[in-house]
Design a protein around this motif. Structure first.
Motif, PDB file in Angstrom:
ATOM      1  N   THR A  59       0.849  -1.198   0.000  1.00 52.54           N
ATOM      2  CA  THR A  59       0.000   0.000   0.000  1.00 52.54           C
ATOM      3  C   THR A  59       0.885   1.249   0.000  1.00 52.54           C
ATOM      4  O   THR A  59       2.023   1.223   0.467  1.00 52.54           O
ATOM      5  N   LEU A  60       0.336   2.321  -0.504  1.00 49.89           N
ATOM      6  CA  LEU A  60       1.076   3.576  -0.612  1.00 49.89           C
ATOM      7  C   LEU A  60       1.434   4.083   0.783  1.00 49.89           C
ATOM      8  O   LEU A  60       0.554   4.292   1.616  1.00 49.89           O
ATOM      9  N   ALA A  61       2.725   4.276   1.052  1.00 53.65           N
ATOM     10  CA  ALA A  61       3.189   4.763   2.349  1.00 53.65           C
ATOM     11  C   ALA A  61       3.414   6.273   2.313  1.00 53.65           C
ATOM     12  O   ALA A  61       2.984   6.989   3.208  1.00 53.65           O
ATOM     13  N   TYR A  62       4.111   6.763   1.278  1.00 56.05           N
ATOM     14  CA  TYR A  62       4.348   8.201   1.154  1.00 56.05           C
ATOM     15  C   TYR A  62       4.718   8.550  -0.280  1.00 56.05           C
ATOM     16  O   TYR A  62       5.129   7.705  -1.063  1.00 56.05           O
ATOM     17  N   GLU A  63       4.516   9.827  -0.595  1.00 59.03           N
ATOM     18  CA  GLU A  63       4.883  10.385  -1.894  1.00 59.03           C
ATOM     19  C   GLU A  63       5.849  11.532  -1.671  1.00 59.03           C
ATOM     20  O   GLU A  63       5.763  12.227  -0.662  1.00 59.03           O
ATOM     21  N   VAL A  64       6.737  11.738  -2.619  1.00 53.46           N
ATOM     22  CA  VAL A  64       7.638  12.887  -2.594  1.00 53.46           C
ATOM     23  C   VAL A  64       7.552  13.543  -3.964  1.00 53.46           C
ATOM     24  O   VAL A  64       7.660  12.869  -4.983  1.00 53.46           O
ATOM     25  N   ASP A  65       7.309  14.842  -3.974  1.00 56.34           N
ATOM     26  CA  ASP A  65       7.446  15.574  -5.227  1.00 56.34           C
ATOM     27  C   ASP A  65       8.262  16.822  -4.974  1.00 56.34           C
ATOM     28  O   ASP A  65       8.335  17.321  -3.862  1.00 56.34           O
ATOM     29  N   ALA A  66       8.939  17.268  -6.024  1.00 55.50           N
ATOM     30  CA  ALA A  66       9.847  18.410  -5.900  1.00 55.50           C
ATOM     31  C   ALA A  66       9.947  19.119  -7.241  1.00 55.50           C
ATOM     32  O   ALA A  66       9.738  18.513  -8.294  1.00 55.50           O
ATOM     33  N   GLU A  67      10.259  20.398  -7.180  1.00 60.93           N
ATOM     34  CA  GLU A  67      10.481  21.161  -8.404  1.00 60.93           C
ATOM     35  C   GLU A  67      11.683  20.606  -9.156  1.00 60.93           C
ATOM     36  O   GLU A  67      11.686  20.535 -10.370  1.00 60.93           O
ATOM     37  N   ARG A  68      12.712  20.197  -8.381  1.00 60.51           N
ATOM     38  CA  ARG A  68      13.912  19.630  -9.005  1.00 60.51           C
ATOM     39  C   ARG A  68      14.606  18.702  -8.025  1.00 60.51           C
ATOM     40  O   ARG A  68      14.697  18.999  -6.840  1.00 60.51           O
ATOM     41  N   ILE A  69      15.099  17.584  -8.535  1.00 63.97           N
ATOM     42  CA  ILE A  69      15.925  16.661  -7.761  1.00 63.97           C
ATOM     43  C   ILE A  69      17.250  16.520  -8.500  1.00 63.97           C
ATOM     44  O   ILE A  69      17.269  16.191  -9.687  1.00 63.97           O
ATOM     45  N   THR A  70      18.343  16.801  -7.799  1.00 62.16           N
ATOM     46  CA  THR A  70      19.678  16.641  -8.363  1.00 62.16           C
ATOM     47  C   THR A  70      20.341  15.492  -7.619  1.00 62.16           C
ATOM     48  O   THR A  70      20.576  15.589  -6.413  1.00 62.16           O
ATOM     49  N   PHE A  71      20.628  14.406  -8.321  1.00 60.03           N
ATOM     50  CA  PHE A  71      21.109  13.179  -7.702  1.00 60.03           C
ATOM     51  C   PHE A  71      22.611  13.033  -7.902  1.00 60.03           C
ATOM     52  O   PHE A  71      23.126  13.219  -9.005  1.00 60.03           O
ATOM     53  N   PHE A  72      23.318  12.689  -6.809  1.00 62.37           N
ATOM     54  CA  PHE A  72      24.756  12.448  -6.828  1.00 62.37           C
ATOM     55  C   PHE A  72      25.022  11.038  -6.307  1.00 62.37           C
ATOM     56  O   PHE A  72      24.480  10.656  -5.269  1.00 62.37           O
ATOM     57  N   GLN A  73      25.849  10.267  -7.009  1.00 62.53           N
ATOM     58  CA  GLN A  73      26.224   8.925  -6.556  1.00 62.53           C
ATOM     59  C   GLN A  73      27.698   8.959  -6.175  1.00 62.53           C
ATOM     60  O   GLN A  73      28.547   9.277  -6.992  1.00 62.53           O
ATOM     61  N   PHE A  74      27.983   8.640  -4.916  1.00 66.01           N
ATOM     62  CA  PHE A  74      29.352   8.607  -4.423  1.00 66.01           C
ATOM     63  C   PHE A  74      29.752   7.167  -4.139  1.00 66.01           C
ATOM     64  O   PHE A  74      28.919   6.259  -4.176  1.00 66.01           O
ATOM     65  N   ALA A  75      31.006   6.951  -3.805  1.00 61.04           N
ATOM     66  CA  ALA A  75      31.506   5.591  -3.582  1.00 61.04           C
ATOM     67  C   ALA A  75      30.771   4.884  -2.446  1.00 61.04           C
ATOM     68  O   ALA A  75      30.425   3.717  -2.546  1.00 61.04           O
ATOM     69  N   ARG A  76      30.503   5.586  -1.344  1.00 56.62           N
ATOM     70  CA  ARG A  76      29.913   4.938  -0.170  1.00 56.62           C
ATOM     71  C   ARG A  76      28.429   5.226   0.030  1.00 56.62           C
ATOM     72  O   ARG A  76      27.763   4.566   0.805  1.00 56.62           O
ATOM     73  N   ARG A  77      27.915   6.255  -0.599  1.00 52.62           N
ATOM     74  CA  ARG A  77      26.505   6.591  -0.412  1.00 52.62           C
ATOM     75  C   ARG A  77      26.045   7.490  -1.543  1.00 52.62           C
ATOM     76  O   ARG A  77      26.826   7.902  -2.381  1.00 52.62           O
ATOM     77  N   ASP A  78      24.754   7.781  -1.533  1.00 53.14           N
ATOM     78  CA  ASP A  78      24.216   8.695  -2.531  1.00 53.14           C
ATOM     79  C   ASP A  78      23.551   9.869  -1.827  1.00 53.14           C
ATOM     80  O   ASP A  78      23.291   9.828  -0.629  1.00 53.14           O
ATOM     81  N   ARG A  79      23.291  10.918  -2.600  1.00 51.72           N
ATOM     82  CA  ARG A  79      22.645  12.122  -2.070  1.00 51.72           C
ATOM     83  C   ARG A  79      21.785  12.716  -3.175  1.00 51.72           C
ATOM     84  O   ARG A  79      22.168  12.722  -4.337  1.00 51.72           O
ATOM     85  N   ALA A  80      20.629  13.218  -2.780  1.00 48.68           N
ATOM     86  CA  ALA A  80      19.758  13.909  -3.728  1.00 48.68           C
ATOM     87  C   ALA A  80      19.398  15.263  -3.133  1.00 48.68           C
ATOM     88  O   ALA A  80      18.879  15.346  -2.020  1.00 48.68           O
ATOM     89  N   ASP A  81      19.717  16.324  -3.850  1.00 49.75           N
ATOM     90  CA  ASP A  81      19.350  17.676  -3.428  1.00 49.75           C
ATOM     91  C   ASP A  81      17.963  17.979  -3.978  1.00 49.75           C
ATOM     92  O   ASP A  81      17.704  17.800  -5.175  1.00 49.75           O
ATOM     93  N   LEU A  82      17.066  18.421  -3.093  1.00 51.98           N
ATOM     94  CA  LEU A  82      15.672  18.646  -3.458  1.00 51.98           C
ATOM     95  C   LEU A  82      15.364  20.135  -3.433  1.00 51.98           C
ATOM     96  O   LEU A  82      15.692  20.823  -2.474  1.00 51.98           O
TER      97      LEU A  82
END
Length: 187
Positions: A59-82
């Motif tokens: 079942t649907l738990a949550y939704e996320v929407d944003a004007e812009r998502i900038t995704f970065f993939q690093f060696a140990r983790r990832d990050r998304a600027d919203l």
């Protein structure tokens, strides 16, 4: 044949000039980008993004929407600027909590989201309580939020402020940690 030669030379020079103008200086000098240069570059940018997240029951738990998502993939983790993220948490088929802020950062595939800049969390349906703070950490999968910043909670004309907050959005419990002041209006 001679009439075409100047035209070919002009086209070749214009093409060469455009190539030099569009090429980064490091590439012109024959230098390859370093690993640090790659780490600074975004891997993906999504505009007008909307994601839906489901619990183990499907079942649907949550939704996320944003004007812009900038995704970065690093060696140990990832990050998304919203940019201007909004989150909607559901209990069953009903929407229960809605968050809004100016910016946010999601870490480790969205396991932890830091919202900042005029953060508001509203209980739905309105009128319900509204929490306001400059910055808050949300763990969406756990439906848990916390901050060490000043928080203001309003419920109609009633108002409570304090420093620090822990909120279990699944259980509808909110705890202000210190310096609590409240004002209530009798009806």
């Amino acid at each position: 044949m001679r009439t075409w030669l100047p035209l070919v030379i002009v086209v070749a020079l214009v093409s060469l000039g455009l190539w030099f103008a569009e090429s980064p200086p490091k590439q012109l000098l024959g230098k390859r980008p370093t690993q640090q240069d790659h780490n600074k570059a975004a891997d993906l940018i999504i505009r007008d993004a909307r994601t839906r997240h489901f619990n183990v029951e499907g079942t649907l738990a949550y939704e996320v929407d944003a004007e812009r998502i900038t995704f970065f993939q690093f060696a140990r983790r990832d990050r998304a600027d919203l940019t201007e993220p909004r989150m909607m948490f559901y209990q069953g088929e009903n929407s229960k909590w809605r968050t809004e802020s100016r910016a946010g950062i999601a870490f480790d595939n969205g396991q932890k989201v830091v919202l900042q800049g005029d953060v508001s969390i509203k209980e739905l349906p309105q009128p319900g309580i509204t929490l306001r703070t400059p910055k808050i950490v949300i763990k969406p999968r756990e439906e848990f939020a916390e901050t060490d910043k000043v928080v203001t909670i309003t419920d109609g004309p009633n108002r409570t402020t304090g420093k620090g907050l822990r909120a279990d959005l699944k259980q509808d419990t909110v705890e202000i940690l210190s310096d609590v002041e409240s004002s209530y209006e009798t009806r």
